[in-house]
Design an enzyme around this catalytic site. Structure first.
Site, short mmCIF file in Angstrom:
data_model
loop_
_atom_site.label_atom_id
_atom_site.label_comp_id
_atom_site.label_asym_id
_atom_site.label_seq_id
_atom_site.Cartn_x
_atom_site.Cartn_y
_atom_site.Cartn_z
N LYS A 1 3.79 -7.14 3.69
CA LYS A 1 3.68 -5.52 3.37
C LYS A 1 3.42 -5.00 4.71
O LYS A 1 2.97 -5.56 5.98
CB LYS A 1 2.55 -5.43 2.37
N THR B 1 0.88 -1.11 0.17
CA THR B 1 0.06 0.11 -0.06
C THR B 1 0.85 1.14 0.02
O THR B 1 1.41 1.41 -1.14
CB THR B 1 -1.03 0.11 1.06
N ASN C 1 -0.40 10.39 5.59
CA ASN C 1 -1.55 10.12 6.28
C ASN C 1 -2.68 11.10 6.20
O ASN C 1 -3.86 10.93 6.39
CB ASN C 1 -1.33 9.58 7.83
N GLU D 1 6.19 4.73 7.37
CA GLU D 1 5.80 5.77 6.62
C GLU D 1 6.42 7.06 6.86
O GLU D 1 6.53 7.48 8.18
CB GLU D 1 4.29 6.23 6.84
N THR E 1 -6.80 10.67 -0.62
CA THR E 1 -6.55 11.31 -1.90
C THR E 1 -5.57 11.19 -2.71
O THR E 1 -5.36 11.61 -3.87
CB THR E 1 -6.61 12.77 -1.38
N THR F 1 -0.87 -2.63 10.94
CA THR F 1 -1.43 -2.84 9.34
C THR F 1 -0.33 -3.65 8.49
O THR F 1 0.57 -2.86 7.92
CB THR F 1 -1.64 -1.32 8.78
#
Length: 412
Positions: A183, A157, A407, A281, A412, A194
């Site tokens: 992942k 992702t 995040n 991230e 979007t 996650t």
């Protein structure tokens, strides 16, 4: 140093005998990116699974957990999509999972309950089931050993890079392989994350034995990492063992075989965990926390997790600030009883090691040396509690400006 009894090899999830994989695009992600993967074993495999502790569980997690509860259940294939979590989708989400499993099972002439399903992506959006089932024939047609590369990219992702690893070991004169792909990048918190992790092996191993191993290993690996302190709805670690290595069945009674396989399986999963937090991230730093000499193993785990999960510690590491007080504060807030007067603390990595706190007393450390250490990509925080004999390790990363940006714009 303990001799390693395994050798790192290439091949990822298809390194073990009898496993094939493939990846394809369904349109779940923009620009025709790979977004769905299939793993298949030539022969049925025994499973072991650990899933999220979140009370809100995605439809695929509920499906997989009920499969494992079936007595002597074996697995033929795993279907994984990214771009949509199929979480908080109500009864339709459960029906969609069943439809996916039935679709895959038709191609392998097996029961739908022999197909695991996993999803990752945005929560609360209905799964485009027709696009997925229409893509399954392509996935089946493209299954190959080399297909692990597409499969490992299809499950990503916000990840920047695929996470794969494989090893081989000798057990009873037979060569046994363990491979994995995973992942994970955000919503990574102790007690799973996650993240999806798929581990394959050609070892012949008792199913209850495999499940016990995975449960223990997950406690010391997947449950000991943090990127941002958020727990997901879809977390799954799955191990499939198809027995094609031809070794004598591994059981708890065979201590040598059990230990060799356990150590290699631990290494594979710990490697995946390190890859996930390094790709956190917006991460710029990898943090490894070692707690030593705690009163109990449980205390050691709690203390180590508190440090990697502290936003103040994470932002200090991002800012390359040797603010060791934040580390001490994070362990002090856990509720674990200890004397601050016995605690010692160091920061270290390939550049060197610097003692910041010595048995509760601050040291006059060299700020330039501390700065040199903190400028590196990997930071090791060593905490000696000075009270017992137990230890634990946790893994994490810093918290950067980019984490907020990623995040804030996720949908979007």
């Amino acid at each position: 140093m303990k001799e390693k009894k395994y050798r790192i090899i290439s091949g990822g999830v298809t390194a073990p005998k009898g496993f094939k994989a493939s990846g394809a695009a369904t349109g779940l992600k923009p620009n025709n990116q790979l977004d769905i993967a299939l793993i298949e074993s030539d022969v049925e495999a025994v499973p072991a699974i650990v899933t999220t502790q979140n009370a809100v569980k995605a439809a695929p997690v509920l499906w997989d957990n009920q499969i494992v509860k079936k007595d002597k259940q074996k697995i033929k294939a795993v279907l994984v999509n990214s771009g949509n979590a199929n979480a908080c989708t109500g009864e339709q989400g459960l029906l969609d999972v069943k439809t996916e499993a039935e679709c895959v099972s038709q191609h392998f002439n097996c029961d739908p309950n022999q197909v695991f399903i996993s999803s990752t992506g945005v929560i609360g959006v209905p799964l485009p089931i027709k696009e997925i089932t229409d893509t399954v024939p392509t996935l089946v047609q493209n299954l190959s050993i080399d297909g692990q590369s597409d499969a490992s990219r299809a499950i990503l992702t916000t990840d920047l890079v695929p996470k794969t690893v494989a090893v081989e070991i000798e057990i009873g004169g037979k060569t046994v392989h363990i491979g994995a792909m995973a992942k994970g990048s955000g919503m990574i918190c102790p007690n799973m994350a996650t993240m999806l992790s798929f581990v394959t092996t050609d070892a012949d191993i008792d199913q209850a034995c495999l499940q016990k191993m995975l449960s223990v290993i997950a406690m010391d690996t997947y449950n000991m990492m943090s990127v941002d302190g958020d727990m997901s709805t879809n977390d799954t670690v799955l191990v499939l063992a198809n027995g094609m290595a031809g070794n004598e069945k591994i059981t708890e009674a065979n201590i040598d075989a059990y230990t060799k396989f356990f150590d290699a399986l631990y290494f594979v999963n710990a490697s995946i965990v390190k890859s996930i937090v390094k790709d956190g991230e917006g991460a710029t730093k990898y943090i490894e926390v070692h707690v030593n000499n705690a009163d109990s193993r449980g205390d050691a785990r709690i203390l180590a997790k508190a440090v990697v999960n502290s936003n103040l510690v994470k932002t200090a590491i991002f800012g390359e600030d040797a603010n060791w007080g934040r580390v001490l504060s994070s362990i002090g807030a856990t509720g674990v009883k200890f004397s601050p007067n016995t605690v010692s603390l160091t920061f270290s990595n390939s550049v060197g090691s610097i003692l910041l706190l010595d048995h509760g007393k601050p040291t006059s450390f060299d700020e330039k040396q501390a700065s040199d250490i903190l400028k590196q990509k990997e930071i090791i925080i060593n905490i000696d509690m000075g009270e017992g004999i137990y230890k634990a390790t946790a893994w994490g990363c810093d918290l950067s400006y980019d984490y907020v940006k990623i995040n804030a714009e996720y949908r979007t």
